[in-house]
Design an enzyme around this catalytic site. Structure first.
Site, short mmCIF file in Angstrom:
data_model
loop_
_atom_site.label_atom_id
_atom_site.label_comp_id
_atom_site.label_asym_id
_atom_site.label_seq_id
_atom_site.Cartn_x
_atom_site.Cartn_y
_atom_site.Cartn_z
N LYS A 296 48.94 40.15 23.52
CA LYS A 296 48.72 38.74 23.87
C LYS A 296 50.04 38.09 24.28
O LYS A 296 50.11 37.35 25.25
CB LYS A 296 48.13 37.94 22.69
CG LYS A 296 46.69 38.18 22.35
CD LYS A 296 45.70 37.61 23.31
CE LYS A 296 45.38 38.51 24.45
NZ LYS A 296 44.49 39.59 24.37
N ARG B 19 39.57 36.27 38.57
CA ARG B 19 39.47 37.62 39.11
C ARG B 19 40.68 38.02 39.95
O ARG B 19 40.82 39.19 40.34
CB ARG B 19 38.21 37.75 39.99
CG ARG B 19 36.93 37.41 39.27
CD ARG B 19 35.75 37.56 40.19
NE ARG B 19 35.59 38.93 40.62
CZ ARG B 19 34.99 39.88 39.94
NH1 ARG B 19 34.45 39.60 38.78
NH2 ARG B 19 34.91 41.10 40.41
N ASN C 229 35.90 42.70 48.13
CA ASN C 229 36.46 42.97 46.81
C ASN C 229 36.29 44.46 46.57
O ASN C 229 35.17 44.95 46.61
CB ASN C 229 35.69 42.14 45.77
CG ASN C 229 35.95 42.59 44.35
OD1 ASN C 229 37.00 43.08 44.03
ND2 ASN C 229 34.97 42.40 43.48
#
Ligand code: G6P
Length: 615
Positions: free
Chosen positions: A492, A27, A101
């Site tokens: 990617k 995260r 957060n």
């Protein structure tokens, strides 16, 4: 973004929190910190860098005793990543300590007011403003911590998941949520707090997921009290039994989560269509579609909203829905859609695609669409996530936890769900014959095995990676169903190796990118037999005449591309609409191997985060 963890109970909090932070590092990972209550005082340590840096530093710096603590891993929004801006943050008195957060949007005006009242700030963060606001309310109103948090949050604009405790009341942690996820693990005389369940899965399978605008006081040895932040109403918390297990969130012998997740795709795709694709009965069963069939059949169009890789899956679905079900589709970046004042009607169906189910822009886009009367269908991976809950109906991808920041199995399972939807709607609308429908189902059923075969190219792809790892640019080309795959292949490579790469529709190359081609430029061309093969072969000729290096992704047994390309990677043959599920595999492997060879952090690429809960 940012991961938060907390513990209050009978065990040592430190090992639980540090391990939990490592699991939540997907995260955000630019800084990390922990605050523990050791029986007398708060012991706090924080640092710029990874959780491993924190661990190294902290064990020399503070005692790690204590059965109450909170920890944070950060993805910076307000204030650069440095030791001071890292969480946890103290209030001015040093009594309160907080992790957060999200983003407090009105932090600047709150900060000015607090400065006028004599508060000082060490960091540039919005979080330090929040903890001092709570302290200010607590003192001025002479209320307990829980009440102070509630009053303070009612003055706040923005998004948050917070955990805060007071060293003078070391038997409780106060948590709250608006727009950022927060789960409470309910154990035997102990509680765990986390952004998702992974930090506590080995201790308890029982969890309460706070809803937006809810807060909870988590008291040692007591039950959890959940309240509405706005009006103080008590809420009866729903304790959910988790299906997650420990193996799913560990690397299982692979060097990286990304590689593990690439290899999990045959099973993940199988899990996605388990119980939904019934080829013997020639049926597709998706409860969310079935229950709302009338709406789907009456829809004027589908609008897909998503970000990143999920947006690419949305683009693939545009081809599938239009081709099979003849429903017009628009694919929108959620971030653009939400701010564009788009035309949305009650006859629109919004499909929101999101692995995490937490992406702030996608969530905001569906709220906007709902407010204008559209029907929202969610395609999410994380069960119980915000987007899954906000949607009117939906279908989970069932890919299992995806931890590598570069999305892989989420992409292929999203395409699988969207294909099932398109097939079901095509059948209902009569735009596909029963034999074609059956043929598609049978083919889809073979995909897990074919992905398995495509994965066998791994060693060969690694040799190609070695040849081109030092290139500074890459071009990816595809047509039709494989144009979005070209975009995804380029993404990617960019994400994890930091090599500049562009994806383009093969035929568009001559309108610009062809100028870039010389003997230094590797061009990855998807040229499967089904899908404008001859046209793509002509595009390859054009690259060849300009001395570009060609890496072809071809169907097994291909002849023409083999003659022209520098390298070819074969994938099994399938029907055109399913080719993205196979052609994407070598592209994932290519970016993976290049990143490993360049010694990049594959699972935690710089500046990125898995779950983007800020806009
Ligand atoms: C981040 C991730 C991407 C992902 C995107 C959308 O940028 O790094 O891998 O594709 O968010 O995430 P979602 O969870 O909504 O699919």
């Amino acid at each position: 973004m940012c991961g938060i963890v907390g513990y209050i109970g009978r065990r040592d909090a430190y090992p639980i929190i540090i391990k939990g932070l490592q699991r939540l590092e997907y995260r955000g990972y630019d800084s990390a910190g922990i605050a523990l209550y050791d029986g007398n005082d708060i012991k706090l340590s924080k640092t710029k860098g990874k959780v491993s840096d924190l661990k190294e530093r902290l064990e020399n710096e503070i005692t790690t005793d204590g059965t109450l603590g909170i920890g944070h891993t950060r993805w910076a929004t307000h204030g650069v990543p440095n030791d001071v801006n890292s969480h946890p943050h103290y209030s001015n008195s040093g009594d309160l300590v907080i992790i957060h957060n999200g983003i407090i949007e009105n932090y600047d005006s709150l900060r000015k007011e607090l400065i006028n009242r004599g508060y000082t700030f060490k960091s540039d963060t919005d979080t330090e403003v929040l903890v001092n606001l709570i302290e200010d309310v607590k003192k001025n109103e002479n209320v307990k911590l829980g009440k102070a948090v509630q009053i303070a949050l009612n003055q706040v604009i923005g998004a948050y998941a917070i955990a805060v405790f007071d060293k003078n009341k070391p038997n409780e942690i106060v948590v709250a949520r608006l727009g950022s996820p927060l789960a409470i693990g309910v154990g035997d005389d102990e509680f765990f707090i986390a952004s998702d369940a992974s930090p506590f899965i080995e201790f308890t399978k029982n969890a309460i997921y706070l809803e937006d605008e809810e807060m909870a006081i988590v008291r040692r040895g007591k039950t959890v009290k959940v309240r509405k932040i706005k009006n103080d109403d008590l809420v009866d918390p729903y304790i959910q039994e988790l299906q997650l297990n420990l193996e799913q969130i560990e690397k299982g012998g692979y060097d990286h989560f990304m590689l593990k997740e690439i290899y999990e795709q045959p099973e993940a795709i199988q899990d996605t269509f388990r119980g939904r694709l019934l080829s013997n009965e020639a049926m597709v069963k998706l409860a969310g579609v079935e229950d709302n069939m009338k709406k789907f059949l009456a829809a004027d169009r589908i609008i897909v909203v998503a970000c990143g890789t999920s947006w690419h899956a949305g683009l693939v679905s545009e081809y599938i829905f239009e081709d099979l079900a003849r429903i017009p589709v628009e694919v929108e970046y959620a971030s653009e859609f939400r701010y564009r004042n788009p035309v949305i009607t009650e006859r629109d169906i919004i499909i929101a695609i999101s692995q995490s189910g937490e992406t702030a822009d996608t969530l905001a886009a569906i709220k906007l669409a709902k407010s204008r009367g559209a029907f929202v269908f969610g395609v999410c991976n994380v069960v119980g996530s915000s987007i899954a809950r906000e949607a009117d109906a939906g279908a989970y991808t069932h890919a299992g936890p995806e931890i590598g920041v570069a999305s892989t199995k989420a992409f292929t399972t999203q395409i699988t769900v969207l294909t099932l939807m398109a097939l079901r709607l095509a059948r209902a609308k009569g735009t596909i014959s029963s034999s074609e429908f059956r043929h598609h189902l049978i083919e889809l059923e073979t995909i897990p095995n074919k992905v398995e075969v495509a994965l066998k190219s791994d060693a060969y792809v690694e040799t190609i990676a070695d040849i081109y790892k030092d290139a500074t640019n890459f071009l990816y080309l595809g047509r039709g169903y494989n144009f979005p795959v070209a975009l995804e292949g380029a993404l990617k490579l960019k994400e994890i190796s930091y090599i500049h790469a562009e994806g383009y529709p093969a035929a568009e190359m001559k309108h610009g990118p062809i100028a870039l081609i010389d003997e230094q430029m590797p061009v990855v061309v998807i040229a499967t037999k089904k899908g404008h093969y001859e046209k793509v072969v002509s595009n390859i000729q054009e690259i060849k005449s300009r001395k570009g290096k060609i890496i072809g992704i071809v169907t097994e047994g291909d002849v023409s591309v083999k003659e022209l390309a520098d390298h070819v990677i074969e994938v099994p043959e399938t029907i055109e609409c399913l080719t993205p599920l196979l052609t994407t595999i070598p592209l994932q492997l290519l970016s993976y191997h290049i990143a490993v060879m360049l010694d990049k952090n594959v699972d935690q690429p710089r500046n990125l985060a898995k779950s983007v809960t800020v806009e």
